[in-house]
Scaffold this active site. Sequence first.
Site, PDB file in Angstrom:
ATOM      1  CE  LYS A  22      60.091  -3.702  90.542  1.00 44.72           C
ATOM      2  NZ  LYS A  22      60.080  -2.900  89.206  1.00 44.72           N
ATOM      3  CG  ASN A  23      58.379   0.533  89.729  1.00 39.11           C
ATOM      4  OD1 ASN A  23      59.689  -0.221  89.528  1.00 39.11           O
ATOM      5  ND2 ASN A  23      57.647   0.451  88.044  1.00 39.11           N
ATOM      6  NE  ARG A  93      63.645  -0.843  80.953  1.00 36.05           N
ATOM      7  CZ  ARG A  93      64.107  -1.087  79.861  1.00 36.05           C
ATOM      8  NH1 ARG A  93      65.179  -1.644  79.591  1.00 36.05           N
ATOM      9  NH2 ARG A  93      64.021  -0.107  78.666  1.00 36.05           N
ATOM     10  CB  CYS A 117      60.169  -7.886  82.793  1.00 36.08           C
ATOM     11  SG  CYS A 117      60.484  -7.993  84.598  1.00 36.08           S
ATOM     12  NE  ARG A 122      60.802  -1.916  80.111  1.00 32.76           N
ATOM     13  CZ  ARG A 122      60.582  -2.562  81.487  1.00 32.76           C
ATOM     14  NH1 ARG A 122      60.921  -3.313  82.220  1.00 32.76           N
ATOM     15  NH2 ARG A 122      59.827  -1.575  82.209  1.00 32.76           N
ATOM     16  N   PRO A 123      63.048   0.825  74.575  1.00 28.57           N
ATOM     17  CG  PRO A 123      62.121   2.229  73.274  1.00 28.57           C
ATOM     18  CD  PRO A 123      61.561   1.075  74.073  1.00 28.57           C
ATOM     19  CB  ILE A 124      67.073   4.223  76.855  1.00 29.98           C
ATOM     20  CG1 ILE A 124      68.833   3.600  76.452  1.00 29.98           C
ATOM     21  CG2 ILE A 124      66.496   2.873  78.205  1.00 29.98           C
ATOM     22  CD1 ILE A 124      69.399   2.842  77.668  1.00 29.98           C
ATOM     23  CG  ASP A 125      63.816   7.044  72.590  1.00 28.14           C
ATOM     24  OD1 ASP A 125      63.474   5.958  72.961  1.00 28.14           O
ATOM     25  OD2 ASP A 125      63.181   7.510  72.007  1.00 28.14           O
ATOM     26  CD  GLN A 126      61.927  10.782  74.038  1.00 30.90           C
ATOM     27  OE1 GLN A 126      61.152  11.559  74.574  1.00 30.90           O
ATOM     28  NE2 GLN A 126      62.052  10.003  73.015  1.00 30.90           N
ATOM     29  CG  ASP A 307      54.162  -2.555  86.262  1.00 31.00           C
ATOM     30  OD1 ASP A 307      53.956  -1.955  84.548  1.00 31.00           O
ATOM     31  OD2 ASP A 307      54.802  -1.580  86.705  1.00 31.00           O
ATOM     32  NE  ARG A 400      64.094  -9.473  87.595  1.00 24.79           N
ATOM     33  CZ  ARG A 400      64.587  -9.818  85.786  1.00 24.79           C
ATOM     34  NH1 ARG A 400      63.535  -9.004  85.220  1.00 24.79           N
ATOM     35  NH2 ARG A 400      65.570 -10.704  85.022  1.00 24.79           N
TER      36      ARG A 400
HETATM   37  C1  UD1 Z   1      58.418   1.598  84.424  1.00 23.96           C
HETATM   38  C2  UD1 Z   1      58.308   0.801  85.522  1.00 23.96           C
HETATM   39  C3  UD1 Z   1      57.328  -0.025  85.067  1.00 23.96           C
HETATM   40  C4  UD1 Z   1      56.347   0.412  84.568  1.00 23.96           C
HETATM   41  C5  UD1 Z   1      56.496   1.074  83.180  1.00 23.96           C
HETATM   42  C6  UD1 Z   1      55.466   1.612  82.879  1.00 23.96           C
HETATM   43  C7  UD1 Z   1      60.960   0.603  86.557  1.00 23.96           C
HETATM   44  C8  UD1 Z   1      61.596  -0.005  86.987  1.00 23.96           C
HETATM   45  N1  UD1 Z   1      60.198   0.073  85.396  1.00 23.96           N
HETATM   46  O1  UD1 Z   1      59.678   1.344  83.129  1.00 23.96           O
HETATM   47  O2  UD1 Z   1      57.225  -1.378  85.874  1.00 23.96           O
HETATM   48  O3  UD1 Z   1      55.685  -0.471  83.080  1.00 23.96           O
HETATM   49  O4  UD1 Z   1      57.135   2.332  83.773  1.00 23.96           O
HETATM   50  O5  UD1 Z   1      54.938   2.721  84.186  1.00 23.96           O
HETATM   51  O6  UD1 Z   1      59.705   2.027  87.172  1.00 23.96           O
HETATM   52  N2  UD1 Z   1      59.536   4.538  75.901  1.00 23.96           N
HETATM   53  C9  UD1 Z   1      60.353   4.803  74.415  1.00 23.96           C
HETATM   54  N3  UD1 Z   1      61.538   5.631  74.682  1.00 23.96           N
HETATM   55  C10 UD1 Z   1      61.762   5.817  76.446  1.00 23.96           C
HETATM   56  C11 UD1 Z   1      61.755   5.289  76.930  1.00 23.96           C
HETATM   57  C12 UD1 Z   1      59.865   4.638  77.393  1.00 23.96           C
HETATM   58  O7  UD1 Z   1      60.128   5.483  73.015  1.00 23.96           O
HETATM   59  O8  UD1 Z   1      63.193   6.239  76.265  1.00 23.96           O
HETATM   60  C13 UD1 Z   1      58.307   4.211  75.824  1.00 23.96           C
HETATM   61  C14 UD1 Z   1      58.337   3.058  75.917  1.00 23.96           C
HETATM   62  O9  UD1 Z   1      58.454   2.457  75.146  1.00 23.96           O
HETATM   63  C15 UD1 Z   1      56.630   2.821  76.089  1.00 23.96           C
HETATM   64  C16 UD1 Z   1      56.006   3.914  76.675  1.00 23.96           C
HETATM   65  O10 UD1 Z   1      57.272   4.904  76.097  1.00 23.96           O
HETATM   66  O11 UD1 Z   1      56.187   2.280  75.275  1.00 23.96           O
HETATM   67  C17 UD1 Z   1      56.016   4.281  78.591  1.00 23.96           C
HETATM   68  O12 UD1 Z   1      57.528   3.607  78.790  1.00 23.96           O
HETATM   69  P1  UD1 Z   1      58.045   4.347  80.578  1.00 23.96           P
HETATM   70  O13 UD1 Z   1      57.388   5.034  81.620  1.00 23.96           O
HETATM   71  O14 UD1 Z   1      59.666   4.981  80.160  1.00 23.96           O
HETATM   72  O15 UD1 Z   1      58.826   2.808  81.038  1.00 23.96           O
HETATM   73  P2  UD1 Z   1      59.895   2.396  81.895  1.00 23.96           P
HETATM   74  O16 UD1 Z   1      60.879   3.146  82.571  1.00 23.96           O
HETATM   75  O17 UD1 Z   1      60.835   1.312  81.186  1.00 23.96           O
END
Ligand code: UD1
Length: 421
Positions: A22-23, A93, A117, A122-126, A307, A400
Amino acid sequence: MAIYEIKGGKPLHGSVTISGAKNAAVAIIPAAILVRGKCRVENVPDISDVRILLDILRDLGAKVAQPEPGVVELDCSNIKKTHPNPELVRKMRASYYLMGALLSRFGRAEVALPGGCNFASRPIDQHIKGFTALGADVEETEDYVNLKPGMNGLRGNRVSLDVVSVGATMNIIMAGCLIPGTTIIENAAKEPHIVDLANFLNTMGANISGAGTDTVKIRGVTLLSGGSYAIIPDQIEAGTYIAAVAAAGGNVLVENVIPKHMECITSKLQEMGATIINYDDSIRIMCDKRLRNATVKTRPYPGFPTDMQAQICVCMTLADGVSRLTESVYETRFFGYCSELTSMGADILINGKTAIVTGTQTLHGATVRAKDLRAGAALVIAGLAAEGTTYVENIVYIERGYERIVEKLSALGADIKRIEE
Ligand code: UD1
């Protein structure tokens, strides 16, 4: 609204074939936006997240064909729009990958903030940090991210992630593909689906090296021109079936897996007393006695995946002794399912990032509610292992990410039905 009815207490026997990851699929489909030409993608799981993404691409102007089950042909050559349908984007997501793909191909993107989910903040700042480093001018509103080239245009650059993020790593890989210069991602995530995305893009003509290590290098190219690619098997779907056998007992051959990707999961279940035999592309799991307690801490790959936290927690609820389960990626994830498991007779105490799970002899059937994808999968496992009948509500989350879960479990001897209410 549909629910699952599970009459538990039956061990699982036979074989199950794992679907495409899926991912990986939810990244590779948006990545097709980068390609001018036809991409044939095989081993695509038939899950609702994939169907939504295909609808998003169609709406943007892509040609999408599904000539046979598991195969998707995408041709994004004639896409002109950079503003994907916000209602579809908010349904999942991984729609955040549209940002990196559209930015790289068109130099701009207007993308609603993703849904999906919500087991944690779940921030996207990075992701944004990466786009900004590549020269994008990023405007964030309450529910949108608008990207366009900054004063000096888009150009490859060095991006050091502050947290190891799967999504940011993949989004920056996509963003770097078609812009001039070299992008270097430091402190990158190393999950198998990151390698899969890079392999897909390289097959289409990209120049990406280092995926699967913590430094990924993307040399910008001018054109990705199409090709054929097969997605890897789903590590987490495989882990879910393996955990189901560990919890409910039985003897199952899990086919179409990459055993190396499974080691972080299978080594724990082995430690808990399950018998695991690895073959080239399948794994046999046998479990005919009570599991032992364990200590598990989730970590980015190659650590134990977040996961799989909920699924191994179910195994712990039935193990002999007290287990400790520590979450280090998404702290609030326990709240998605622990109270539901407690209503089935589990003994779980949450103390900050750690759940202390005291094993009981049996779980009992109850009506429980899936609050996110993996939490839902865990409730299905609990239902399979429990005495009596379990009703799992809100299964839209489960569907999903799990292809034909009812059929696959039924073929293993489980008594599970999907009931339309
Ligand atoms: C992806 C997976 C999800 C899995 C997760 C961790 C998909 C669609 N989803 O989610 O199933 O649970 O990886 O393996 O592939 N973070 C920040 N800022 C950011 C991005 C992340 O602080 O910009 C933090 C998150 O809050 C979290 C950590 O980094 O604590 C890891 O998140 P991330 O690996 O980005 O997860 P996702 O890509 O959202």
